[in-house]
Scaffold this motif. Structure first.
Motif, PDB file in Angstrom:
ATOM      1  N   VAL A   1     -31.787 -80.084  26.227  1.00 55.05           N
ATOM      2  CA  VAL A   1     -30.541 -79.381  26.557  1.00 55.05           C
ATOM      3  C   VAL A   1     -29.576 -79.362  25.371  1.00 55.05           C
ATOM      4  CG1 VAL A   1     -28.499 -79.430  28.050  1.00 55.05           C
ATOM      5  CG2 VAL A   1     -30.769 -79.860  29.009  1.00 55.05           C
ATOM      6  N   LYS A   2     -29.561 -80.427  24.576  1.00 55.72           N
ATOM      7  CA  LYS A   2     -28.586 -80.460  23.473  1.00 55.72           C
ATOM      8  C   LYS A   2     -28.916 -79.452  22.372  1.00 55.72           C
ATOM      9  CE  LYS A   2     -30.553 -84.180  20.591  1.00 55.72           C
ATOM     10  NZ  LYS A   2     -30.348 -85.573  20.132  1.00 55.72           N
ATOM     11  N   GLN A   3     -30.131 -78.894  22.392  1.00 56.39           N
ATOM     12  CA  GLN A   3     -30.476 -77.840  21.435  1.00 56.39           C
ATOM     13  C   GLN A   3     -29.951 -76.473  21.864  1.00 56.39           C
ATOM     14  OE1 GLN A   3     -34.616 -78.252  19.519  1.00 56.39           O
ATOM     15  NE2 GLN A   3     -34.900 -79.204  21.516  1.00 56.39           N
ATOM     16  N   ALA A   4     -29.555 -76.372  23.128  1.00 55.18           N
ATOM     17  CA  ALA A   4     -29.099 -75.078  23.641  1.00 55.18           C
ATOM     18  C   ALA A   4     -27.784 -74.670  22.985  1.00 55.18           C
ATOM     19  CB  ALA A   4     -28.933 -75.153  25.157  1.00 55.18           C
ATOM     20  N   ASP A   5     -27.631 -73.366  22.811  1.00 59.78           N
ATOM     21  CA  ASP A   5     -26.408 -72.802  22.224  1.00 59.78           C
ATOM     22  C   ASP A   5     -26.152 -71.458  22.891  1.00 59.78           C
ATOM     23  OD1 ASP A   5     -24.234 -72.273  20.614  1.00 59.78           O
ATOM     24  OD2 ASP A   5     -25.424 -71.713  18.860  1.00 59.78           O
ATOM     25  N   PRO A   6     -25.896 -71.469  24.217  1.00 57.89           N
ATOM     26  CA  PRO A   6     -25.839 -70.202  24.960  1.00 57.89           C
ATOM     27  C   PRO A   6     -24.787 -69.231  24.476  1.00 57.89           C
ATOM     28  CG  PRO A   6     -24.987 -72.045  26.283  1.00 57.89           C
ATOM     29  CD  PRO A   6     -25.644 -72.637  25.075  1.00 57.89           C
ATOM     30  N   GLU A   7     -23.718 -69.729  23.870  1.00 61.00           N
ATOM     31  CA  GLU A   7     -22.662 -68.842  23.363  1.00 61.00           C
ATOM     32  C   GLU A   7     -22.796 -68.599  21.864  1.00 61.00           C
ATOM     33  OE1 GLU A   7     -20.762 -67.434  25.523  1.00 61.00           O
ATOM     34  OE2 GLU A   7     -21.619 -68.635  27.147  1.00 61.00           O
ATOM     35  N   ASP A   8     -23.869 -69.069  21.265  1.00 61.25           N
ATOM     36  CA  ASP A   8     -24.105 -68.921  19.825  1.00 61.25           C
ATOM     37  C   ASP A   8     -22.897 -69.369  19.020  1.00 61.25           C
ATOM     38  OD1 ASP A   8     -25.435 -68.351  17.461  1.00 61.25           O
ATOM     39  OD2 ASP A   8     -24.924 -66.217  17.497  1.00 61.25           O
ATOM     40  N   GLN A   9     -22.460 -70.571  19.300  1.00 64.27           N
ATOM     41  CA  GLN A   9     -21.255 -71.069  18.637  1.00 64.27           C
ATOM     42  C   GLN A   9     -21.447 -71.290  17.146  1.00 64.27           C
ATOM     43  OE1 GLN A   9     -19.870 -74.502  20.791  1.00 64.27           O
ATOM     44  NE2 GLN A   9     -19.177 -73.301  22.546  1.00 64.27           N
TER      45      GLN A   9
END
Length: 472
Positions: free
Chosen positions: A229-237
Protein backbone atom coordinates in the motif's frame (compact mmCIF):
# COMPACT_ATOMS: atom_id res chain seq x y z
CA UNK A 1 37.85 31.26 -18.79
CA UNK A 2 39.04 27.71 -19.51
CA UNK A 3 38.19 26.66 -15.97
CA UNK A 4 34.74 28.25 -16.26
CA UNK A 5 34.12 26.56 -19.61
CA UNK A 6 35.21 23.17 -18.17
CA UNK A 7 32.94 23.72 -15.18
CA UNK A 8 29.97 24.48 -17.45
CA UNK A 9 30.62 21.36 -19.54
CA UNK A 10 30.83 19.16 -16.45
CA UNK A 11 27.70 20.72 -15.03
CA UNK A 12 25.82 20.07 -18.31
CA UNK A 13 26.92 16.43 -18.30
CA UNK A 14 25.87 16.05 -14.65
CA UNK A 15 22.48 17.62 -15.37
CA UNK A 16 21.91 15.34 -18.34
CA UNK A 17 22.69 12.29 -16.23
CA UNK A 18 20.30 13.43 -13.54
CA UNK A 19 17.54 13.91 -16.13
CA UNK A 20 18.10 10.39 -17.42
CA UNK A 21 17.93 8.98 -13.91
CA UNK A 22 14.71 10.85 -13.14
CA UNK A 23 13.19 9.72 -16.42
CA UNK A 24 14.20 6.18 -15.50
CA UNK A 25 12.19 6.43 -12.30
CA UNK A 26 15.09 5.28 -10.09
CA UNK A 27 18.68 6.24 -9.51
CA UNK A 28 21.36 4.32 -11.34
CA UNK A 29 22.64 3.00 -8.02
CA UNK A 30 19.26 1.45 -7.26
CA UNK A 31 18.76 0.28 -10.83
CA UNK A 32 21.99 -1.67 -11.02
CA UNK A 33 22.42 -2.78 -7.42
CA UNK A 34 23.62 -6.36 -6.86
CA UNK A 35 20.30 -7.15 -5.17
CA UNK A 36 18.43 -6.59 -8.42
CA UNK A 37 20.79 -8.49 -10.67
CA UNK A 38 20.65 -11.94 -9.13
CA UNK A 39 19.67 -15.46 -10.07
CA UNK A 40 17.62 -15.78 -6.87
CA UNK A 41 14.31 -14.43 -8.16
CA UNK A 42 12.39 -16.24 -5.44
CA UNK A 43 14.93 -15.86 -2.66
CA UNK A 44 17.42 -18.40 -1.40
CA UNK A 45 15.05 -21.34 -0.81
CA UNK A 46 12.26 -20.77 -3.32
CA UNK A 47 14.35 -20.41 -6.50
CA UNK A 48 15.05 -23.39 -8.75
CA UNK A 49 17.49 -23.60 -11.66
CA UNK A 50 15.38 -25.35 -14.25
CA UNK A 51 14.55 -24.07 -17.72
CA UNK A 52 12.77 -27.09 -19.24
CA UNK A 53 9.05 -27.62 -19.86
CA UNK A 54 8.58 -28.35 -16.13
CA UNK A 55 10.27 -25.13 -14.96
CA UNK A 56 7.05 -23.77 -13.42
CA UNK A 57 6.10 -27.02 -11.65
CA UNK A 58 9.01 -27.42 -9.24
CA UNK A 59 8.68 -27.39 -5.44
CA UNK A 60 10.82 -25.12 -3.29
CA UNK A 61 14.11 -26.63 -2.14
CA UNK A 62 14.60 -29.08 0.71
CA UNK A 63 10.97 -29.81 1.53
CA UNK A 64 10.58 -31.98 4.61
CA UNK A 65 8.84 -35.33 4.19
CA UNK A 66 5.45 -34.16 5.49
CA UNK A 67 5.17 -31.17 3.16
CA UNK A 68 6.51 -33.15 0.22
CA UNK A 69 3.68 -35.66 0.67
CA UNK A 70 1.17 -32.79 0.68
CA UNK A 71 2.85 -31.25 -2.38
CA UNK A 72 2.64 -34.53 -4.31
CA UNK A 73 -1.02 -35.04 -3.39
CA UNK A 74 -1.83 -31.42 -4.27
CA UNK A 75 -0.10 -31.90 -7.61
CA UNK A 76 -2.35 -34.92 -8.16
CA UNK A 77 -5.44 -32.83 -7.40
CA UNK A 78 -4.23 -30.06 -9.70
CA UNK A 79 -4.03 -32.53 -12.58
CA UNK A 80 -7.15 -34.57 -11.69
CA UNK A 81 -9.91 -34.63 -14.29
CA UNK A 82 -13.12 -34.31 -12.30
CA UNK A 83 -16.14 -36.30 -13.48
CA UNK A 84 -19.90 -36.01 -13.32
CA UNK A 85 -21.59 -37.23 -10.13
CA UNK A 86 -22.34 -39.90 -9.09
CA UNK A 87 -19.16 -41.83 -9.86
CA UNK A 88 -17.15 -44.67 -8.39
CA UNK A 89 -14.83 -42.17 -6.65
CA UNK A 90 -17.12 -39.91 -4.65
CA UNK A 91 -14.34 -37.57 -3.56
CA UNK A 92 -13.48 -36.67 -7.16
CA UNK A 93 -16.89 -36.19 -8.75
CA UNK A 94 -19.35 -33.32 -9.05
CA UNK A 95 -18.17 -31.75 -12.31
CA UNK A 96 -20.46 -29.01 -13.63
CA UNK A 97 -23.31 -28.95 -14.46
CA UNK A 98 -21.72 -26.06 -16.38
CA UNK A 99 -17.97 -25.63 -16.61
CA UNK A 100 -15.04 -24.45 -18.72
CA UNK A 101 -12.48 -27.22 -18.11
CA UNK A 102 -12.51 -30.37 -15.99
CA UNK A 103 -9.15 -29.85 -14.27
CA UNK A 104 -6.91 -27.06 -13.01
CA UNK A 105 -4.18 -28.20 -15.37
CA UNK A 106 -6.59 -27.93 -18.28
CA UNK A 107 -6.10 -24.15 -18.17
CA UNK A 108 -2.79 -23.88 -16.29
CA UNK A 109 -0.84 -26.38 -18.39
CA UNK A 110 2.29 -27.45 -16.46
CA UNK A 111 1.40 -24.69 -13.95
CA UNK A 112 1.96 -22.19 -16.73
CA UNK A 113 0.24 -19.62 -18.85
CA UNK A 114 -2.88 -20.00 -21.01
CA UNK A 115 -3.45 -18.62 -24.48
CA UNK A 116 -6.17 -17.70 -26.98
CA UNK A 117 -7.37 -20.43 -29.34
CA UNK A 118 -5.20 -21.04 -32.39
CA UNK A 119 -6.73 -20.74 -35.90
CA UNK A 120 -7.48 -24.48 -36.11
CA UNK A 121 -9.17 -24.63 -32.67
CA UNK A 122 -12.93 -24.14 -32.49
CA UNK A 123 -13.18 -23.29 -28.77
CA UNK A 124 -11.21 -21.70 -25.98
CA UNK A 125 -9.05 -24.09 -23.96
CA UNK A 126 -7.19 -21.89 -21.47
CA UNK A 127 -9.03 -18.60 -21.80
CA UNK A 128 -12.43 -17.55 -20.51
CA UNK A 129 -14.91 -14.67 -20.55
CA UNK A 130 -15.91 -12.97 -17.29
CA UNK A 131 -19.45 -11.56 -17.39
CA UNK A 132 -21.38 -8.97 -15.40
CA UNK A 133 -23.86 -6.13 -15.73
CA UNK A 134 -23.63 -2.59 -14.29
CA UNK A 135 -23.91 -2.53 -10.52
CA UNK A 136 -22.34 -4.32 -7.56
CA UNK A 137 -23.08 -7.26 -5.32
CA UNK A 138 -23.60 -6.82 -1.59
CA UNK A 139 -19.88 -7.52 -1.18
CA UNK A 140 -18.94 -4.82 -3.69
CA UNK A 141 -17.95 -7.16 -6.53
CA UNK A 142 -19.15 -7.30 -10.15
CA UNK A 143 -22.89 -7.97 -10.46
CA UNK A 144 -23.31 -11.33 -12.24
CA UNK A 145 -25.26 -11.53 -15.46
CA UNK A 146 -28.88 -12.55 -14.63
CA UNK A 147 -28.83 -15.49 -17.04
CA UNK A 148 -25.21 -16.49 -17.42
CA UNK A 149 -23.66 -15.62 -14.05
CA UNK A 150 -20.08 -14.51 -13.57
CA UNK A 151 -18.51 -16.12 -16.62
CA UNK A 152 -19.47 -17.80 -19.87
CA UNK A 153 -19.19 -21.56 -19.38
CA UNK A 154 -18.66 -23.24 -22.72
CA UNK A 155 -19.18 -26.84 -21.62
CA UNK A 156 -21.94 -28.75 -19.83
CA UNK A 157 -22.45 -32.25 -18.46
CA UNK A 158 -24.70 -34.72 -20.27
CA UNK A 159 -28.18 -33.22 -20.62
CA UNK A 160 -27.09 -29.63 -19.92
CA UNK A 161 -26.50 -27.29 -22.87
CA UNK A 162 -23.30 -25.30 -22.65
CA UNK A 163 -23.93 -21.59 -22.27
CA UNK A 164 -22.44 -20.60 -25.59
CA UNK A 165 -19.33 -20.14 -27.68
CA UNK A 166 -16.82 -17.34 -28.12
CA UNK A 167 -15.55 -16.40 -31.54
CA UNK A 168 -12.49 -14.15 -31.73
CA UNK A 169 -11.45 -12.18 -34.79
CA UNK A 170 -8.28 -10.14 -35.09
CA UNK A 171 -7.50 -6.86 -36.80
CA UNK A 172 -3.94 -5.76 -37.40
CA UNK A 173 -3.01 -2.23 -36.35
CA UNK A 174 0.25 -1.12 -38.01
CA UNK A 175 2.81 1.24 -36.55
CA UNK A 176 6.40 2.35 -37.03
CA UNK A 177 9.39 2.66 -34.71
CA UNK A 178 11.36 5.93 -34.80
CA UNK A 179 14.05 4.24 -36.91
CA UNK A 180 11.49 3.45 -39.62
CA UNK A 181 11.07 -0.24 -38.77
CA UNK A 182 7.37 -1.20 -39.12
CA UNK A 183 5.45 -3.26 -36.58
CA UNK A 184 1.91 -4.48 -36.10
CA UNK A 185 -0.20 -5.21 -33.04
CA UNK A 186 -3.42 -7.18 -33.22
CA UNK A 187 -6.74 -5.99 -31.81
CA UNK A 188 -9.27 -8.68 -30.79
CA UNK A 189 -13.01 -8.47 -31.20
CA UNK A 190 -15.50 -10.93 -29.74
CA UNK A 191 -18.75 -12.47 -30.83
CA UNK A 192 -20.81 -14.80 -28.65
CA UNK A 193 -22.75 -17.50 -30.49
CA UNK A 194 -24.95 -20.53 -29.71
CA UNK A 195 -26.27 -18.84 -26.58
CA UNK A 196 -28.48 -21.49 -24.99
CA UNK A 197 -30.27 -19.45 -22.34
CA UNK A 198 -31.20 -16.23 -24.11
CA UNK A 199 -29.44 -13.09 -25.35
CA UNK A 200 -26.70 -11.44 -23.32
CA UNK A 201 -28.43 -8.07 -23.70
CA UNK A 202 -27.13 -4.57 -24.23
CA UNK A 203 -26.01 -4.12 -20.63
CA UNK A 204 -23.52 -6.99 -20.64
CA UNK A 205 -19.95 -6.26 -19.54
CA UNK A 206 -17.33 -8.83 -20.43
CA UNK A 207 -13.64 -9.37 -19.83
CA UNK A 208 -11.55 -11.95 -21.73
CA UNK A 209 -8.78 -13.44 -19.59
CA UNK A 210 -6.17 -16.13 -20.14
CA UNK A 211 -5.03 -18.36 -17.31
CA UNK A 212 -1.91 -16.91 -15.64
CA UNK A 213 1.05 -18.96 -14.47
CA UNK A 214 0.63 -20.06 -10.84
CA UNK A 215 4.18 -20.38 -9.48
CA UNK A 216 5.50 -17.92 -6.88
CA UNK A 217 2.07 -17.02 -5.52
CA UNK A 218 2.96 -18.20 -2.04
CA UNK A 219 5.76 -15.64 -1.95
CA UNK A 220 3.60 -12.79 -3.19
CA UNK A 221 1.01 -13.65 -0.56
CA UNK A 222 3.70 -13.25 2.10
CA UNK A 223 4.67 -9.66 1.21
CA UNK A 224 3.41 -7.34 4.00
CA UNK A 225 0.31 -5.51 2.87
CA UNK A 226 1.58 -2.27 4.37
CA UNK A 227 4.60 -2.44 2.05
CA UNK A 228 2.32 -2.84 -0.97
CA UNK A 229 0.00 0.00 0.00
CA UNK A 230 2.81 2.46 0.75
CA UNK A 231 3.90 2.22 -2.90
CA UNK A 232 0.53 3.54 -4.04
CA UNK A 233 0.33 7.10 -5.35
CA UNK A 234 -3.29 7.47 -6.50
CA UNK A 235 -3.05 11.25 -6.90
CA UNK A 236 0.41 11.11 -8.52
CA UNK A 237 1.81 13.42 -5.89
CA UNK A 238 5.39 12.86 -7.06
CA UNK A 239 4.44 13.93 -10.59
CA UNK A 240 6.02 10.97 -12.38
CA UNK A 241 2.81 10.05 -14.24
CA UNK A 242 2.47 6.77 -12.33
CA UNK A 243 -0.45 6.54 -9.92
CA UNK A 244 -0.80 2.95 -8.80
CA UNK A 245 -3.50 2.21 -6.27
CA UNK A 246 -4.74 -0.80 -4.29
CA UNK A 247 -7.89 -2.82 -4.89
CA UNK A 248 -9.92 -3.80 -1.82
CA UNK A 249 -12.00 -6.94 -2.33
CA UNK A 250 -14.26 -9.25 -0.35
CA UNK A 251 -12.71 -12.01 1.71
CA UNK A 252 -15.39 -14.70 2.00
CA UNK A 253 -13.70 -16.41 4.95
CA UNK A 254 -13.19 -13.22 6.99
CA UNK A 255 -16.44 -11.68 5.68
CA UNK A 256 -14.76 -8.33 5.27
CA UNK A 257 -12.88 -6.31 2.69
CA UNK A 258 -9.16 -7.01 2.36
CA UNK A 259 -6.36 -5.91 0.08
CA UNK A 260 -6.52 -7.66 -3.29
CA UNK A 261 -3.18 -9.04 -4.41
CA UNK A 262 -3.87 -11.84 -6.91
CA UNK A 263 -5.68 -12.00 -10.23
CA UNK A 264 -5.55 -9.81 -13.33
CA UNK A 265 -7.30 -6.99 -11.49
CA UNK A 266 -6.02 -7.81 -7.99
CA UNK A 267 -9.52 -9.12 -7.29
CA UNK A 268 -8.53 -11.92 -4.90
CA UNK A 269 -7.23 -11.40 -1.35
CA UNK A 270 -5.42 -14.73 -1.01
CA UNK A 271 -4.51 -17.90 -2.81
CA UNK A 272 -7.07 -20.15 -1.10
CA UNK A 273 -10.00 -17.99 -2.20
CA UNK A 274 -8.60 -17.71 -5.70
CA UNK A 275 -8.44 -21.50 -5.96
CA UNK A 276 -11.93 -21.98 -4.51
CA UNK A 277 -13.30 -19.41 -6.97
CA UNK A 278 -11.68 -21.23 -9.88
CA UNK A 279 -13.07 -24.59 -8.71
CA UNK A 280 -16.56 -23.06 -8.66
CA UNK A 281 -16.46 -20.94 -11.80
CA UNK A 282 -14.17 -22.96 -14.04
CA UNK A 283 -14.97 -26.57 -13.07
CA UNK A 284 -18.39 -26.19 -11.44
CA UNK A 285 -17.34 -27.62 -8.06
CA UNK A 286 -18.63 -26.45 -4.71
CA UNK A 287 -16.40 -25.60 -1.74
CA UNK A 288 -17.11 -24.33 1.76
CA UNK A 289 -16.28 -20.82 0.49
CA UNK A 290 -18.51 -21.09 -2.61
CA UNK A 291 -21.24 -23.65 -1.88
CA UNK A 292 -23.62 -22.80 -4.75
CA UNK A 293 -23.64 -24.81 -8.02
CA UNK A 294 -22.69 -23.32 -11.37
CA UNK A 295 -26.34 -22.97 -12.48
CA UNK A 296 -28.36 -19.77 -12.46
CA UNK A 297 -32.09 -19.31 -11.92
CA UNK A 298 -32.70 -18.71 -15.62
CA UNK A 299 -31.23 -22.07 -16.66
CA UNK A 300 -33.94 -24.71 -16.08
CA UNK A 301 -32.15 -27.52 -17.91
CA UNK A 302 -29.10 -26.96 -15.77
CA UNK A 303 -31.08 -26.81 -12.53
CA UNK A 304 -32.92 -30.01 -13.43
CA UNK A 305 -29.69 -31.92 -14.05
CA UNK A 306 -27.79 -30.91 -10.91
CA UNK A 307 -26.25 -34.04 -9.46
CA UNK A 308 -24.21 -33.08 -6.44
CA UNK A 309 -21.25 -35.04 -5.26
CA UNK A 310 -20.46 -35.19 -1.57
CA UNK A 311 -20.83 -31.67 -0.17
CA UNK A 312 -18.76 -29.68 -0.51
CA UNK A 313 -17.53 -31.39 -3.65
CA UNK A 314 -14.01 -30.17 -2.92
CA UNK A 315 -13.52 -30.91 0.77
CA UNK A 316 -11.72 -28.46 3.04
CA UNK A 317 -8.94 -31.03 3.31
CA UNK A 318 -8.50 -31.16 -0.47
CA UNK A 319 -8.77 -27.38 -0.77
CA UNK A 320 -6.07 -26.92 1.86
CA UNK A 321 -3.78 -29.44 0.17
CA UNK A 322 -4.02 -27.91 -3.28
CA UNK A 323 -3.50 -24.48 -1.73
CA UNK A 324 -0.35 -25.77 -0.05
CA UNK A 325 0.79 -27.31 -3.33
CA UNK A 326 0.44 -24.04 -5.22
CA UNK A 327 2.01 -22.09 -2.35
CA UNK A 328 5.11 -24.27 -2.51
CA UNK A 329 5.72 -23.89 -6.25
CA UNK A 330 9.16 -22.36 -6.69
CA UNK A 331 10.26 -19.52 -8.96
CA UNK A 332 12.62 -20.20 -11.89
CA UNK A 333 16.05 -18.64 -11.53
CA UNK A 334 16.97 -15.64 -13.62
CA UNK A 335 19.41 -16.52 -16.40
CA UNK A 336 22.27 -14.85 -18.29
CA UNK A 337 22.55 -12.10 -15.71
CA UNK A 338 26.01 -11.06 -16.89
CA UNK A 339 25.22 -11.22 -20.59
CA UNK A 340 26.22 -8.07 -22.46
CA UNK A 341 22.86 -7.69 -24.23
CA UNK A 342 20.92 -8.51 -21.06
CA UNK A 343 22.78 -5.88 -19.04
CA UNK A 344 22.26 -3.23 -21.69
CA UNK A 345 18.58 -4.19 -21.92
CA UNK A 346 18.27 -3.91 -18.15
CA UNK A 347 19.56 -0.35 -18.30
CA UNK A 348 17.04 0.50 -21.02
CA UNK A 349 14.28 -1.05 -18.88
CA UNK A 350 15.01 1.43 -16.10
CA UNK A 351 15.54 4.39 -18.41
CA UNK A 352 12.11 3.79 -19.93
CA UNK A 353 10.63 3.93 -16.40
CA UNK A 354 9.31 0.35 -16.63
CA UNK A 355 10.50 -0.29 -13.07
CA UNK A 356 8.03 2.29 -11.73
CA UNK A 357 5.30 -0.38 -11.98
CA UNK A 358 7.31 -3.56 -12.53
CA UNK A 359 9.11 -3.05 -9.22
CA UNK A 360 12.12 -5.37 -9.25
CA UNK A 361 12.44 -6.06 -5.53
CA UNK A 362 10.19 -6.90 -2.61
CA UNK A 363 10.89 -8.24 0.87
CA UNK A 364 8.59 -10.86 2.34
CA UNK A 365 7.20 -10.72 5.86
CA UNK A 366 7.63 -12.93 8.92
CA UNK A 367 4.28 -14.69 9.27
CA UNK A 368 4.33 -17.50 6.68
CA UNK A 369 3.86 -21.06 7.93
CA UNK A 370 6.67 -21.95 5.52
CA UNK A 371 9.91 -20.64 7.05
CA UNK A 372 11.57 -20.54 3.63
CA UNK A 373 9.27 -17.64 2.68
CA UNK A 374 10.05 -15.41 5.65
CA UNK A 375 12.44 -12.45 5.42
CA UNK A 376 13.31 -13.15 1.79
CA UNK A 377 14.40 -10.64 -0.83
CA UNK A 378 12.47 -11.58 -3.98
CA UNK A 379 12.42 -10.14 -7.50
CA UNK A 380 8.93 -10.50 -9.03
CA UNK A 381 8.97 -7.24 -11.03
CA UNK A 382 5.52 -6.12 -9.88
CA UNK A 383 4.09 -3.68 -7.36
CA UNK A 384 0.80 -5.65 -7.07
CA UNK A 385 -1.10 -2.40 -7.61
CA UNK A 386 -3.70 -1.29 -10.14
CA UNK A 387 -2.66 1.01 -12.99
CA UNK A 388 -4.59 2.72 -15.75
CA UNK A 389 -3.27 1.05 -18.89
CA UNK A 390 -5.22 3.15 -21.37
CA UNK A 391 -8.25 2.66 -23.60
CA UNK A 392 -6.53 0.12 -25.85
CA UNK A 393 -6.30 -2.52 -23.12
CA UNK A 394 -9.51 -1.57 -21.28
CA UNK A 395 -12.22 -4.16 -20.71
CA UNK A 396 -14.55 -1.41 -19.36
CA UNK A 397 -15.70 -3.81 -16.61
CA UNK A 398 -15.26 -2.73 -12.98
CA UNK A 399 -14.05 -5.37 -10.51
CA UNK A 400 -14.49 -4.23 -6.89
CA UNK A 401 -12.51 -0.95 -6.81
CA UNK A 402 -10.68 -1.65 -10.07
CA UNK A 403 -11.98 0.45 -12.94
CA UNK A 404 -12.41 -0.61 -16.55
CA UNK A 405 -9.00 0.66 -17.69
CA UNK A 406 -7.07 -0.63 -14.69
CA UNK A 407 -5.03 -3.80 -14.39
CA UNK A 408 -2.74 -5.15 -11.70
CA UNK A 409 0.93 -5.08 -12.71
CA UNK A 410 1.68 -8.70 -13.64
CA UNK A 411 4.91 -10.23 -12.31
CA UNK A 412 7.62 -10.60 -14.94
CA UNK A 413 9.57 -13.43 -13.31
CA UNK A 414 9.52 -16.44 -15.61
CA UNK A 415 8.30 -14.62 -18.76
CA UNK A 416 11.35 -15.80 -20.67
CA UNK A 417 10.42 -19.45 -20.05
CA UNK A 418 6.81 -19.37 -21.24
CA UNK A 419 7.84 -20.66 -24.66
CA UNK A 420 9.72 -23.58 -23.09
CA UNK A 421 6.89 -24.50 -20.75
CA UNK A 422 3.75 -23.67 -22.73
CA UNK A 423 5.00 -23.68 -26.33
CA UNK A 424 3.74 -20.19 -27.10
CA UNK A 425 4.60 -16.53 -26.53
CA UNK A 426 1.17 -14.95 -26.07
CA UNK A 427 1.08 -12.24 -23.39
CA UNK A 428 -1.18 -9.67 -21.67
CA UNK A 429 -4.42 -10.43 -19.85
CA UNK A 430 -6.20 -11.70 -22.96
CA UNK A 431 -3.22 -13.15 -24.84
CA UNK A 432 -3.47 -10.64 -27.69
CA UNK A 433 0.27 -9.92 -27.75
CA UNK A 434 2.18 -12.47 -29.81
CA UNK A 435 5.52 -11.68 -28.20
CA UNK A 436 7.01 -9.49 -25.50
CA UNK A 437 7.61 -6.50 -27.77
CA UNK A 438 3.98 -6.50 -28.88
CA UNK A 439 2.99 -6.59 -25.20
CA UNK A 440 5.11 -3.49 -24.58
CA UNK A 441 3.56 -1.71 -27.55
CA UNK A 442 0.06 -2.19 -26.13
CA UNK A 443 0.97 -0.20 -23.02
CA UNK A 444 -0.90 3.07 -22.66
CA UNK A 445 -2.32 5.27 -19.94
CA UNK A 446 0.21 5.55 -17.13
CA UNK A 447 2.65 3.52 -19.26
CA UNK A 448 2.34 5.68 -22.37
CA UNK A 449 5.63 7.46 -21.71
CA UNK A 450 7.41 4.12 -21.34
CA UNK A 451 5.99 2.93 -24.65
CA UNK A 452 7.08 6.16 -26.33
CA UNK A 453 10.59 5.62 -24.97
CA UNK A 454 10.66 2.13 -26.48
CA UNK A 455 9.44 3.47 -29.83
CA UNK A 456 12.53 5.71 -29.91
CA UNK A 457 14.97 2.81 -29.41
CA UNK A 458 17.14 1.51 -32.21
CA UNK A 459 16.64 -2.04 -33.46
CA UNK A 460 19.71 -3.16 -31.52
CA UNK A 461 18.41 -1.55 -28.33
CA UNK A 462 15.01 -3.20 -28.78
CA UNK A 463 16.71 -6.56 -29.12
CA UNK A 464 18.67 -5.88 -25.94
CA UNK A 465 15.53 -4.89 -24.01
CA UNK A 466 13.83 -8.14 -25.00
CA UNK A 467 16.98 -10.10 -24.10
CA UNK A 468 16.73 -8.68 -20.59
CA UNK A 469 13.06 -9.56 -20.26
CA UNK A 470 13.72 -13.08 -21.51
CA UNK A 471 16.39 -13.50 -18.85
CA UNK A 472 13.88 -12.98 -16.01
Amino acid sequence: MKFKRLFLILWAVFTALMVLMVQGGVTSLEAFSPDNRTELSGGSAATVSKATKTAFAQPIKNLDRKRRRVFVFGDHLFNTQWVQAPSSVATLDGLGPLFNRNSCAGCHVRDGRGRPPLPHEDRMLSKLIRLSIPGQTEEGGPLPHPLYGGQLQEQGILGVPSEGRTQISWEEEPGTFADGKPFSVRQPSYQFTDLAYGPLGDEVLFSPRVAPAVFGLGLLETVPQADIVKQADPEDQDGDGISGRPNYVWDFAKKDKQLGILGWKANQPNLKQQIAGAFNGDIGLTTSLFPKPSCNDGQPDCLKEIKFGEQPEVSDEFLDKITTYMSLLAVPARRNIEGVSEKRGEKLFYQAQCASCHTPKMVTGKTSEHPEFNNQVIHPYTDLLLHDMGAGLADNRPDFEAEGQEWRTPPLWGVGLVKNVNKHTFFLHDGRARDLMEAVLWHGGEAQASKEAVLQLSETERTELIAFLQSL
